[in-house]
Design a protein around this motif. Structure first.
Motif, PDB file in Angstrom:
ATOM      1  N   ALA A 128       0.823  -1.206   0.000  1.00 41.21           N
ATOM      2  CA  ALA A 128       0.000   0.000   0.000  1.00 41.21           C
ATOM      3  C   ALA A 128       0.861   1.262   0.000  1.00 41.21           C
ATOM      4  CB  ALA A 128      -0.945  -0.009   1.203  1.00 41.21           C
ATOM      5  N   VAL A 129       1.944   1.236   0.776  1.00 40.27           N
ATOM      6  CA  VAL A 129       2.854   2.391   0.807  1.00 40.27           C
ATOM      7  C   VAL A 129       3.477   2.612  -0.569  1.00 40.27           C
ATOM      8  CG1 VAL A 129       5.035   3.253   1.744  1.00 40.27           C
ATOM      9  CG2 VAL A 129       3.331   2.235   3.278  1.00 40.27           C
ATOM     10  N   LYS A 130       3.906   1.535  -1.199  1.00 41.47           N
ATOM     11  CA  LYS A 130       4.488   1.640  -2.540  1.00 41.47           C
ATOM     12  C   LYS A 130       3.484   2.231  -3.528  1.00 41.47           C
ATOM     13  CE  LYS A 130       7.379   0.730  -5.992  1.00 41.47           C
ATOM     14  NZ  LYS A 130       8.647   1.484  -6.165  1.00 41.47           N
ATOM     15  N   ALA A 131       2.250   1.728  -3.485  1.00 43.12           N
ATOM     16  CA  ALA A 131       1.218   2.229  -4.396  1.00 43.12           C
ATOM     17  C   ALA A 131       0.955   3.712  -4.146  1.00 43.12           C
ATOM     18  CB  ALA A 131      -0.065   1.424  -4.216  1.00 43.12           C
ATOM     19  N   ALA A 132       0.871   4.090  -2.881  1.00 45.36           N
ATOM     20  CA  ALA A 132       0.583   5.482  -2.547  1.00 45.36           C
ATOM     21  C   ALA A 132       1.706   6.414  -2.999  1.00 45.36           C
ATOM     22  CB  ALA A 132       0.353   5.616  -1.046  1.00 45.36           C
ATOM     23  N   ARG A 133       2.944   5.984  -2.798  1.00 44.19           N
ATOM     24  CA  ARG A 133       4.068   6.803  -3.244  1.00 44.19           C
ATOM     25  C   ARG A 133       4.035   7.010  -4.752  1.00 44.19           C
ATOM     26  NH1 ARG A 133       9.250   4.247   0.087  1.00 44.19           N
ATOM     27  NH2 ARG A 133       8.688   5.020   2.167  1.00 44.19           N
ATOM     28  N   MET A 134       3.738   5.945  -5.471  1.00 45.14           N
ATOM     29  CA  MET A 134       3.678   6.060  -6.929  1.00 45.14           C
ATOM     30  C   MET A 134       2.514   6.939  -7.365  1.00 45.14           C
ATOM     31  SD  MET A 134       4.683   2.221  -8.256  1.00 45.14           S
ATOM     32  CE  MET A 134       4.783   2.760  -9.989  1.00 45.14           C
ATOM     33  N   ALA A 135       1.367   6.793  -6.693  1.00 43.79           N
ATOM     34  CA  ALA A 135       0.206   7.631  -7.029  1.00 43.79           C
ATOM     35  C   ALA A 135       0.517   9.098  -6.765  1.00 43.79           C
ATOM     36  CB  ALA A 135      -1.005   7.189  -6.214  1.00 43.79           C
ATOM     37  N   ASN A 136       1.150   9.359  -5.634  1.00 40.61           N
ATOM     38  CA  ASN A 136       1.502  10.744  -5.293  1.00 40.61           C
ATOM     39  C   ASN A 136       2.543  11.321  -6.246  1.00 40.61           C
ATOM     40  OD1 ASN A 136      -0.241  10.607  -3.094  1.00 40.61           O
ATOM     41  ND2 ASN A 136       1.366   9.964  -1.669  1.00 40.61           N
ATOM     42  N   ALA A 137       3.305  10.432  -6.911  1.00 36.27           N
ATOM     43  CA  ALA A 137       4.311  10.874  -7.882  1.00 36.27           C
ATOM     44  C   ALA A 137       3.735  10.998  -9.289  1.00 36.27           C
ATOM     45  CB  ALA A 137       5.491   9.910  -7.885  1.00 36.27           C
ATOM     46  N   GLY A 138       2.441  10.736  -9.423  1.00 33.62           N
ATOM     47  CA  GLY A 138       1.789  10.910 -10.712  1.00 33.62           C
ATOM     48  C   GLY A 138       1.830   9.707 -11.640  1.00 33.62           C
ATOM     49  N   LYS A 139       2.195   8.535 -11.140  1.00 34.39           N
ATOM     50  CA  LYS A 139       2.233   7.334 -11.977  1.00 34.39           C
ATOM     51  C   LYS A 139       0.809   6.880 -12.313  1.00 34.39           C
ATOM     52  CE  LYS A 139       6.711   7.095 -11.773  1.00 34.39           C
ATOM     53  NZ  LYS A 139       7.557   7.413 -12.955  1.00 34.39           N
ATOM     54  N   SER A 140       0.672   6.179 -13.428  1.00 33.89           N
ATOM     55  CA  SER A 140      -0.646   5.707 -13.859  1.00 33.89           C
ATOM     56  C   SER A 140      -1.054   4.467 -13.075  1.00 33.89           C
ATOM     57  CB  SER A 140      -0.622   5.375 -15.343  1.00 33.89           C
ATOM     58  OG  SER A 140       0.153   4.208 -15.586  1.00 33.89           O
ATOM     59  N   ALA A 141      -2.341   4.149 -13.147  1.00 31.39           N
ATOM     60  CA  ALA A 141      -2.844   2.956 -12.465  1.00 31.39           C
ATOM     61  C   ALA A 141      -2.165   1.701 -13.001  1.00 31.39           C
ATOM     62  CB  ALA A 141      -4.360   2.857 -12.626  1.00 31.39           C
ATOM     63  N   ASP A 142      -1.990   1.628 -14.305  1.00 31.22           N
ATOM     64  CA  ASP A 142      -1.347   0.450 -14.895  1.00 31.22           C
ATOM     65  C   ASP A 142       0.092   0.304 -14.413  1.00 31.22           C
ATOM     66  OD1 ASP A 142      -3.650  -0.151 -16.241  1.00 31.22           O
ATOM     67  OD2 ASP A 142      -2.976   0.649 -18.174  1.00 31.22           O
ATOM     68  N   GLU A 143       0.800   1.416 -14.302  1.00 34.20           N
ATOM     69  CA  GLU A 143       2.179   1.372 -13.809  1.00 34.20           C
ATOM     70  C   GLU A 143       2.216   0.903 -12.358  1.00 34.20           C
ATOM     71  OE1 GLU A 143       4.753   4.806 -16.015  1.00 34.20           O
ATOM     72  OE2 GLU A 143       3.032   5.513 -14.845  1.00 34.20           O
TER      73      GLU A 143
END
Length: 287
Positions: A128-143
């Motif tokens: 969950a932390v990894k996903a949140a960091r990526m989301a906050n960095a603007g990564k796409s859902a697929d990424e």
């Protein structure tokens, strides 16, 4: 695209981790002697284990109400999120992910993506932390889903339980027959089977000390082919003293890896029982 990350309370993340990464946590309900609690909300972990010693009936765990989940997704939609990645405990020990798959299209304007962690506890929390960091960095859902899938494949764990009574009574041990005959005389080693994601027992050891040593030996064997940095966790069910001792020993053996202590909260502790310990690991998301 604005992505929210949701997980459930069995991630056992700290309040700081939740706030820092903007993670939304859904409490899992459980019932003790007729009274229902929401994990992480209505009762402390310490109080739960005190109750577990004197329960009249085996505690029961259940899924969060579907309406509660849908309301959360709708609220996130109102906050401007158009996508929700919802990361939850293994489908082999809970039907939550399957439930979410059946209702994920019921939230207008919000794409809900259920993700089966195939595990639980802090290992799921790190997903969950990894996903949140990526989301906050603007990564796409697929990424994000691709990264989570790859990270999930680096997870491993060995459990040492004080006895098997809770797992047997809760129906969470897939090969019960192979162990039940000597439940009271052994310290069984358990893991999540890599093919089925079910909890399986695979060795019987005569003492906790020997069981921990055996877990260390098995981990060392597994690490021979690992070519990436790891994050280790010692996870305990209301036994912080033993966890600290094991952490210290592991940190001396693996000075290049962070070794952190986490815990089994009420929902998972219901099935593992008090004094359970685990050595768990995954790729270090900070490196």
């Amino acid at each position: 695209m604005k992505i929210a990350v949701v997980t459930d309370s069995t991630a056992y993340l700290s309040a700081e981790q939740v706030k820092e990464n903007n993670i939304h946590v859904v409490p899992i309900p459980f019932t003790v002697d007729g009274q229902t609690y929401r994990e992480g909300v209505d009762i402390t972990t310490t109080d739960f284990y005190a109750k577990l010693r004197t329960v009249r009936e085996f505690p029961k765990t259940s899924q969060p109400p579907v309406g509660e989940l849908l309301s959360l997704y709708e609220e996130l939609g109102k906050q401007g999120y158009d996508t929700v990645i919802s990361i939850h405990l293994a489908g082999t020990i809970s039907g939550l992910v399957a439930t979410l798959e059946s209702v994920k299209d019921q939230v207008p304007g919000v794409r809900v993506i259920p993700f089966d962690s195939r595990i639980t506890v802090i290992l799921m929390g790190m997903l969950a932390v990894k996903a949140a960091r990526m989301a906050n960095a603007g990564k796409s859902a697929d990424e994000i889903i691709a990264a989570l899938t790859e990270l999930r494949d680096t997870i491993g764990e060995y459990f040492v339980v004080d006895d098997l009574q809770n797992l047997v009574r809760g129906g969470r041990l897939s090969n019960t027959a192979a162990f039940i005959g000597s439940v009271l005389k052994i310290k069984p080693l358990l893991t999540f089977d890599e093919q089925t994601d079910e909890i399986v027992g695979f060795e019987k050891v005569r003492s906790t000390k020997k069981a921990l040593k055996r877990a260390e030996a098995l981990f060392a064997e597994r690490m021979k082919d690992v070519d990436y940095p790891l994050h280790l966790f010692v996870i305990h069910a209301n036994d912080p003293e033993m966890a600290a001792k094991w952490q210290h020993r592991l940190q001396k053996q693996y000075p290049d890896y962070p070794v952190d202590i986490s815990y089994f909260g009420p929902v998972i502790g219901t099935h593992l029982g008090e004094k359970a310990l685990a050595l768990a690991w995954m790729r270090d998301i900070d490196k």
